[in-house]
Design a protein around this motif. Structure first.
Motif, PDB file in Angstrom:
ATOM      1  N   ASP A   1       1.390   6.434  -8.974  1.00 52.29           N
ATOM      2  CA  ASP A   1       0.337   5.530  -9.202  1.00 52.29           C
ATOM      3  C   ASP A   1      -0.975   6.008  -8.575  1.00 52.29           C
ATOM      4  OD1 ASP A   1       1.555   3.309 -10.426  1.00 52.29           O
ATOM      5  OD2 ASP A   1       2.575   2.977  -8.612  1.00 52.29           O
ATOM      6  N   LYS A   2      -0.759   6.937  -7.400  1.00 49.62           N
ATOM      7  CA  LYS A   2      -1.789   7.667  -6.763  1.00 49.62           C
ATOM      8  C   LYS A   2      -1.451   8.811  -6.394  1.00 49.62           C
ATOM      9  CE  LYS A   2      -4.028   3.546  -4.470  1.00 49.62           C
ATOM     10  NZ  LYS A   2      -5.076   3.688  -4.779  1.00 49.62           N
TER      11      LYS A   2
ATOM     12  N   GLN B   1       0.895  -1.265   0.002  1.00 50.89           N
ATOM     13  CA  GLN B   1       0.050   0.021   0.010  1.00 50.89           C
ATOM     14  C   GLN B   1       0.893   1.168  -0.019  1.00 50.89           C
ATOM     15  OE1 GLN B   1      -2.270  -1.338   3.511  1.00 50.89           O
ATOM     16  NE2 GLN B   1      -4.038  -1.317   2.400  1.00 50.89           N
TER      17      GLN B   1
ATOM     18  N   LEU C   1       2.135   2.013  -3.623  1.00 49.48           N
ATOM     19  CA  LEU C   1       1.469   2.911  -4.509  1.00 49.48           C
ATOM     20  C   LEU C   1       1.294   4.494  -4.206  1.00 49.48           C
ATOM     21  CD1 LEU C   1      -1.740   0.423  -4.411  1.00 49.48           C
ATOM     22  CD2 LEU C   1      -0.078   0.704  -6.106  1.00 49.48           C
ATOM     23  N   ARG C   2       2.084   5.049  -3.090  1.00 48.87           N
ATOM     24  CA  ARG C   2       1.962   6.320  -2.858  1.00 48.87           C
ATOM     25  C   ARG C   2       3.521   6.757  -3.142  1.00 48.87           C
ATOM     26  NH1 ARG C   2      -2.352   3.269  -0.523  1.00 48.87           N
ATOM     27  NH2 ARG C   2      -3.759   4.843  -0.199  1.00 48.87           N
TER      28      ARG C   2
ATOM     29  N   GLU D   1      -1.277  10.860  -3.771  1.00 52.18           N
ATOM     30  CA  GLU D   1      -0.617  10.818  -2.667  1.00 52.18           C
ATOM     31  C   GLU D   1       1.007  10.434  -2.570  1.00 52.18           C
ATOM     32  OE1 GLU D   1      -4.599   9.416  -1.487  1.00 52.18           O
ATOM     33  OE2 GLU D   1      -2.940   8.665  -2.363  1.00 52.18           O
TER      34      GLU D   1
END
Length: 78
Positions: free
Chosen positions: A19-20, A11, A14-15, A22
């Motif tokens: 990808d995101k 998780q 992904l930041r 954040e």
């Protein structure tokens, strides 16, 4: 005060600024939000990449862990 959420390494990864929206980094199992920091534009700060635990990498940094005190804590790393 409520407990902080717990995130896995996947998780956190992904930041990474790609990808995101954040941009997060971890230090000593605490996750910090560096999204608003101009030093982490696009998820990179010098040779360091967001979305990962920087505990071991800090040993080579020109600053101390005190730099994290200016950042927002978003969770704990599992």
């Amino acid at each position: 005060m409520s407990e902080l959420p717990i995130y896995t390494k996947n998780q956190l990864a992904l930041r990474n600024g790609q990808d995101k929206p954040e941009i997060w980094v971890a230090y000593q199992n605490i996750i910090y939000d560096v999204t608003e920091s101009g030093l982490w534009k696009n998820g990179k700060h010098y040779e360091h990449w967001a979305g990962q635990d920087l505990t071991e990498e800090l040993e080579d940094a020109p600053h101390t862990y005190a730099v994290f005190s200016r950042l927002k804590v978003v969770g704990n790393l599992k």
